[in-house]
Design a protein around this motif. Structure first.
Motif, PDB file in Angstrom:
ATOM      1  N   PRO A 190      -1.785  -3.834  12.912  1.00  0.00           N
ATOM      2  CA  PRO A 190      -2.507  -3.438  11.685  1.00  0.00           C
ATOM      3  C   PRO A 190      -3.187  -2.082  11.788  1.00  0.00           C
ATOM      4  CG  PRO A 190      -2.892  -5.748  12.144  1.00  0.00           C
ATOM      5  CD  PRO A 190      -2.171  -5.205  13.337  1.00  0.00           C
ATOM      6  N   LEU A 191      -3.890  -1.814  12.893  1.00  0.00           N
ATOM      7  CA  LEU A 191      -4.603  -0.551  13.019  1.00  0.00           C
ATOM      8  C   LEU A 191      -3.650   0.615  13.287  1.00  0.00           C
ATOM      9  CD1 LEU A 191      -7.819  -1.485  15.047  1.00  0.00           C
ATOM     10  CD2 LEU A 191      -7.283  -1.835  12.642  1.00  0.00           C
ATOM     11  N   VAL A 192      -2.674   0.406  14.152  1.00  0.00           N
ATOM     12  CA  VAL A 192      -1.759   1.483  14.520  1.00  0.00           C
ATOM     13  C   VAL A 192      -0.907   1.911  13.326  1.00  0.00           C
ATOM     14  CG1 VAL A 192       0.188   2.134  15.984  1.00  0.00           C
ATOM     15  CG2 VAL A 192      -1.692   0.790  16.938  1.00  0.00           C
ATOM     16  N   LEU A 193      -0.305   0.954  12.645  1.00  0.00           N
ATOM     17  CA  LEU A 193       0.572   1.285  11.525  1.00  0.00           C
ATOM     18  C   LEU A 193      -0.223   1.858  10.347  1.00  0.00           C
ATOM     19  CD1 LEU A 193       3.083  -1.716  11.593  1.00  0.00           C
ATOM     20  CD2 LEU A 193       3.227   0.501  12.744  1.00  0.00           C
ATOM     21  N   ALA A 194      -1.408   1.329  10.108  1.00  0.00           N
ATOM     22  CA  ALA A 194      -2.244   1.847   9.018  1.00  0.00           C
ATOM     23  C   ALA A 194      -2.635   3.292   9.285  1.00  0.00           C
ATOM     24  CB  ALA A 194      -3.489   0.985   8.858  1.00  0.00           C
ATOM     25  N   HIS A 195      -2.943   3.606  10.531  1.00  0.00           N
ATOM     26  CA  HIS A 195      -3.305   4.981  10.886  1.00  0.00           C
ATOM     27  C   HIS A 195      -2.144   5.938  10.638  1.00  0.00           C
ATOM     28  CE1 HIS A 195      -3.501   8.301  13.948  1.00  0.00           C
ATOM     29  NE2 HIS A 195      -4.631   8.487  13.287  1.00  0.00           N
ATOM     30  N   GLU A 196      -0.940   5.519  10.968  1.00  0.00           N
ATOM     31  CA  GLU A 196       0.223   6.386  10.788  1.00  0.00           C
ATOM     32  C   GLU A 196       0.519   6.615   9.306  1.00  0.00           C
ATOM     33  OE1 GLU A 196       3.552   5.210  13.185  1.00  0.00           O
ATOM     34  OE2 GLU A 196       2.327   5.027  14.995  1.00  0.00           O
ATOM     35  N   GLY A 221      -4.060   7.705  -1.993  1.00  0.00           N
ATOM     36  CA  GLY A 221      -2.785   7.272  -1.452  1.00  0.00           C
ATOM     37  C   GLY A 221      -1.864   6.725  -2.521  1.00  0.00           C
ATOM     38  N   PRO A 222      -0.603   6.486  -2.174  1.00  0.00           N
ATOM     39  CA  PRO A 222       0.362   5.988  -3.158  1.00  0.00           C
ATOM     40  C   PRO A 222       0.034   4.565  -3.614  1.00  0.00           C
ATOM     41  CG  PRO A 222       1.306   5.960  -0.960  1.00  0.00           C
ATOM     42  CD  PRO A 222       0.004   6.676  -0.838  1.00  0.00           C
ATOM     43  N   HIS A 223       0.422   4.267  -4.834  1.00  0.00           N
ATOM     44  CA  HIS A 223       0.170   2.943  -5.387  1.00  0.00           C
ATOM     45  C   HIS A 223       0.914   1.865  -4.595  1.00  0.00           C
ATOM     46  CE1 HIS A 223      -1.067   0.064  -8.321  1.00  0.00           C
ATOM     47  NE2 HIS A 223       0.136  -0.155  -8.786  1.00  0.00           N
ATOM     48  N   SER A 224       1.966   2.282  -3.904  1.00  0.00           N
ATOM     49  CA  SER A 224       2.830   1.336  -3.184  1.00  0.00           C
ATOM     50  C   SER A 224       2.409   1.101  -1.741  1.00  0.00           C
ATOM     51  CB  SER A 224       4.276   1.853  -3.199  1.00  0.00           C
ATOM     52  OG  SER A 224       4.343   3.143  -2.601  1.00  0.00           O
ATOM     53  N   VAL A 225       1.237   1.581  -1.338  1.00  0.00           N
ATOM     54  CA  VAL A 225       0.890   1.543   0.082  1.00  0.00           C
ATOM     55  C   VAL A 225       0.851   0.116   0.638  1.00  0.00           C
ATOM     56  CG1 VAL A 225      -1.623   1.495  -0.286  1.00  0.00           C
ATOM     57  CG2 VAL A 225      -0.672   2.491   1.801  1.00  0.00           C
ATOM     58  N   LYS A 226       0.395  -0.829  -0.161  1.00  0.00           N
ATOM     59  CA  LYS A 226       0.348  -2.213   0.330  1.00  0.00           C
ATOM     60  C   LYS A 226       1.755  -2.738   0.578  1.00  0.00           C
ATOM     61  CE  LYS A 226      -2.021  -6.603  -0.527  1.00  0.00           C
ATOM     62  NZ  LYS A 226      -2.933  -7.340  -1.453  1.00  0.00           N
ATOM     63  N   SER A 275      -4.226  -7.291   5.095  1.00  0.00           N
ATOM     64  CA  SER A 275      -5.528  -6.883   4.551  1.00  0.00           C
ATOM     65  C   SER A 275      -6.300  -6.020   5.539  1.00  0.00           C
ATOM     66  CB  SER A 275      -6.356  -8.125   4.194  1.00  0.00           C
ATOM     67  OG  SER A 275      -5.739  -8.870   3.175  1.00  0.00           O
ATOM     68  N   LEU A 276      -6.195  -6.348   6.812  1.00  0.00           N
ATOM     69  CA  LEU A 276      -6.866  -5.567   7.850  1.00  0.00           C
ATOM     70  C   LEU A 276      -6.293  -4.147   7.901  1.00  0.00           C
ATOM     71  CD1 LEU A 276      -9.098  -6.268   9.912  1.00  0.00           C
ATOM     72  CD2 LEU A 276      -7.287  -6.631  11.596  1.00  0.00           C
ATOM     73  N   ALA A 277      -4.977  -4.047   7.766  1.00  0.00           N
ATOM     74  CA  ALA A 277      -4.321  -2.736   7.773  1.00  0.00           C
ATOM     75  C   ALA A 277      -4.735  -1.915   6.555  1.00  0.00           C
ATOM     76  CB  ALA A 277      -2.808  -2.911   7.804  1.00  0.00           C
ATOM     77  N   LEU A 278      -4.781  -2.555   5.392  1.00  0.00           N
ATOM     78  CA  LEU A 278      -5.175  -1.845   4.168  1.00  0.00           C
ATOM     79  C   LEU A 278      -6.614  -1.357   4.277  1.00  0.00           C
ATOM     80  CD1 LEU A 278      -4.171  -1.015   1.368  1.00  0.00           C
ATOM     81  CD2 LEU A 278      -5.090  -3.170   0.480  1.00  0.00           C
ATOM     82  N   GLN A 279      -7.474  -2.180   4.860  1.00  0.00           N
ATOM     83  CA  GLN A 279      -8.867  -1.789   5.084  1.00  0.00           C
ATOM     84  C   GLN A 279      -8.941  -0.558   5.988  1.00  0.00           C
ATOM     85  OE1 GLN A 279     -11.888  -3.159   4.047  1.00  0.00           O
ATOM     86  NE2 GLN A 279     -13.187  -1.897   5.349  1.00  0.00           N
ATOM     87  N   PHE A 280      -8.218  -0.596   7.092  1.00  0.00           N
ATOM     88  CA  PHE A 280      -8.261   0.517   8.042  1.00  0.00           C
ATOM     89  C   PHE A 280      -7.651   1.771   7.429  1.00  0.00           C
ATOM     90  CE2 PHE A 280      -7.168   2.682  12.135  1.00  0.00           C
ATOM     91  CZ  PHE A 280      -8.443   2.684  12.673  1.00  0.00           C
ATOM     92  N   TYR A 281      -6.592   1.607   6.664  1.00  0.00           N
ATOM     93  CA  TYR A 281      -5.949   2.733   5.977  1.00  0.00           C
ATOM     94  C   TYR A 281      -6.943   3.427   5.042  1.00  0.00           C
ATOM     95  CZ  TYR A 281      -3.051   5.054   2.426  1.00  0.00           C
ATOM     96  OH  TYR A 281      -2.507   5.963   1.544  1.00  0.00           O
ATOM     97  N   ARG A 282      -7.657   2.653   4.262  1.00  0.00           N
ATOM     98  CA  ARG A 282      -8.607   3.236   3.315  1.00  0.00           C
ATOM     99  C   ARG A 282      -9.777   3.897   4.027  1.00  0.00           C
ATOM    100  NH1 ARG A 282      -8.488  -1.446  -1.461  1.00  0.00           N
ATOM    101  NH2 ARG A 282      -6.475  -0.786  -2.343  1.00  0.00           N
ATOM    102  N   GLU A 283     -10.220   3.303   5.118  1.00  0.00           N
ATOM    103  CA  GLU A 283     -11.277   3.937   5.896  1.00  0.00           C
ATOM    104  C   GLU A 283     -10.797   5.278   6.456  1.00  0.00           C
ATOM    105  OE1 GLU A 283     -13.204   1.568   8.860  1.00  0.00           O
ATOM    106  OE2 GLU A 283     -13.288  -0.215   7.594  1.00  0.00           O
ATOM    107  N   ARG A 284      -9.538   5.328   6.902  1.00  0.00           N
ATOM    108  CA  ARG A 284      -8.989   6.585   7.428  1.00  0.00           C
ATOM    109  C   ARG A 284      -8.949   7.652   6.337  1.00  0.00           C
ATOM    110  NH1 ARG A 284      -9.815   7.607  12.162  1.00  0.00           N
ATOM    111  NH2 ARG A 284      -8.406   9.388  11.922  1.00  0.00           N
ATOM    112  N   LEU A 285      -8.633   7.256   5.107  1.00  0.00           N
ATOM    113  CA  LEU A 285      -8.611   8.221   4.017  1.00  0.00           C
ATOM    114  C   LEU A 285      -9.999   8.761   3.713  1.00  0.00           C
ATOM    115  CD1 LEU A 285      -6.042   6.900   1.376  1.00  0.00           C
ATOM    116  CD2 LEU A 285      -5.664   8.304   3.399  1.00  0.00           C
ATOM    117  N   LEU A 286     -11.011   7.913   3.822  1.00  0.00           N
ATOM    118  CA  LEU A 286     -12.377   8.365   3.595  1.00  0.00           C
ATOM    119  C   LEU A 286     -12.761   9.436   4.618  1.00  0.00           C
ATOM    120  CD1 LEU A 286     -14.221   5.010   2.803  1.00  0.00           C
ATOM    121  CD2 LEU A 286     -13.814   6.912   1.229  1.00  0.00           C
ATOM    122  N   ILE A 287     -12.232   9.301   5.825  1.00  0.00           N
ATOM    123  CA  ILE A 287     -12.489  10.294   6.876  1.00  0.00           C
ATOM    124  C   ILE A 287     -11.634  11.529   6.664  1.00  0.00           C
ATOM    125  CG2 ILE A 287     -12.260  10.763   9.352  1.00  0.00           C
ATOM    126  CD1 ILE A 287     -12.844   7.727   9.769  1.00  0.00           C
TER     127      ILE A 287
END
Length: 363
Positions: free
Chosen positions: A247-253, A263-268, A348-360
């Protein structure tokens, strides 16, 4: 939305205070909410989040005072203290409006509203659901980013007007060489003005095309990534990464390949296609401890993530400071006001981490 036109839901939000608000007071509060929402910066966003969610980590006194002063400037009767519940609802209202109208930080506000909710772990007592409003705003901003530009609006129907009337009048007034020279200057100014109009229109058209092409490139890179099924960070196939770390690795990429917030509407769907499941929950502790320490160190660096808006990054920061295992968990959970065993599905964990990465990334 215009400051004179009150948001349709604001009367309901504000009346939930049950303090007998009058129409004039409500209108003044709305004006302050709209002004705050449209002029808010990223620093203001964090303060509003903490007020709306009643975060254990309270806003800096100076930051909260600045927001209160905005309301005081509109209505001198606004109390600067002793009205915390009113301030909570007003802050939440600012966030809700900001998601819709603030082109600079609207997408960030929508992302932060969802990450702060953290999969339902935090549910502040509010007359609106900030998480749902955030999801709706994310979808709207994503659709806006992916919208094909209409280049017809950049076309000139008529040629730009070259107005030489002032130059002509100058020569007529005093027909000598000094006037002729001055007339040429006026004519040059008129020419520059007309050409500038054309240049601005062309520049805007090129910007719109460039932005759209970048969105298309973003989607293309994500598709190639999905097709190859190979991690960039770990340099191996997706299936070679431990399930708990995925979840964390793939979301970061995916976040690294995202060009525009949110991000794209299709990210999930992209994360799901990468193999992340929406069943059988995974705890935050397990996910943080599962990733490579060197990878996590490089990711966090000197960041000082907000425990409210970036709880996963705050967990990672605490783990790196304390060391792998369980010793870091209690301190993180206390600061973030979360259960030590909080769990989410891998997707859900990946989506959370993805959004946090975008905030950064787009800070």
């Amino acid at each position: 939305m215009d400051t004179e036109i009150m948001h349709t839901d604001f009367p309901r939000w504000y009346s939930s205070l049950d303090i007998g608000d009058g129409q004039s007071t409500r209108q003044l509060r709305w004006q302050a909410v709209y002004k705050t929402a449209t002029e808010a910066s990223r620093e203001t966003l964090e303060t509003l989040l903490r007020l709306a969610f009643k975060s254990r980590t309270v806003p800096q006194a100076s930051s909260e005072s600045e927001i209160r002063q905005l309301f005081k400037a509109v209505d001198d009767t606004f109390e600067m203290q002793g009205n915390d519940r009113e301030m909570q609802i007003l802050a939440a209202s600012c966030l809700a409006v900001m998601m819709e109208v603030n082109e600079d930080v609207g997408a960030a506000a929508a992302l932060a509203a969802t990450t702060a909710e953290f999969g339902g772990a935090r549910k502040p007592k509010l007359p609106m659901d900030l998480g749902k409003l955030g999801e709706a705003a994310i979808a709207q901003w994503a659709r806006s980013n992916g919208h094909r530009p209409d280049l017809n609006k950049y076309r000139y129907i008529d040629a730009p007007k070259f107005d030489f009337e002032k130059a002509s009048a100058k020569i007529t007034e005093t027909p000598d060489w000094t006037s002729v020279a001055a007339a040429f200057t006026l004519a040059a100014d008129a020419t520059r003005g007309a050409i500038k109009q054309l240049a601005v229109r062309q520049s805007n058209a090129l910007y719109a095309i460039d932005r759209f092409l970048k969105v298309q490139d973003e989607e293309l890179q994500l598709l190639w990534w999905l097709t190859g099924q190979r991690s960039i960070d770990y340099d191996c196939g997706f299936d070679a990464i431990t399930v708990d770390a995925q979840p964390l690795v793939l979301a970061h990429e995916v976040a690294n390949m995202t060009e525009f917030s949110p991000g794209p509407h299709s990210v999930k769907a992209i994360l799901s296609r990468a193999g992340l499941k929406d069943r059988k929950k995974l705890s935050v502790v397990t996910a943080i401890n599962a990733v490579d320490t060197a990878w996590l160190t490089k990711l966090i660096g000197e960041l000082n993530p907000s425990p409210l808006a970036m709880p996963l990054h705050a967990a990672a920061k605490r783990q790196l400071e304390t060391g792998p295992g369980e010793a870091w968990v209690a301190g993180w959970a206390a600061t973030a006001a979360l259960d030590t065993d909080h769990s989410m599905t891998p997707l859900s964990l990946a989506l959370q981490f993805y959004r946090e990465r975008l905030l950064i990334k787009f800070e």
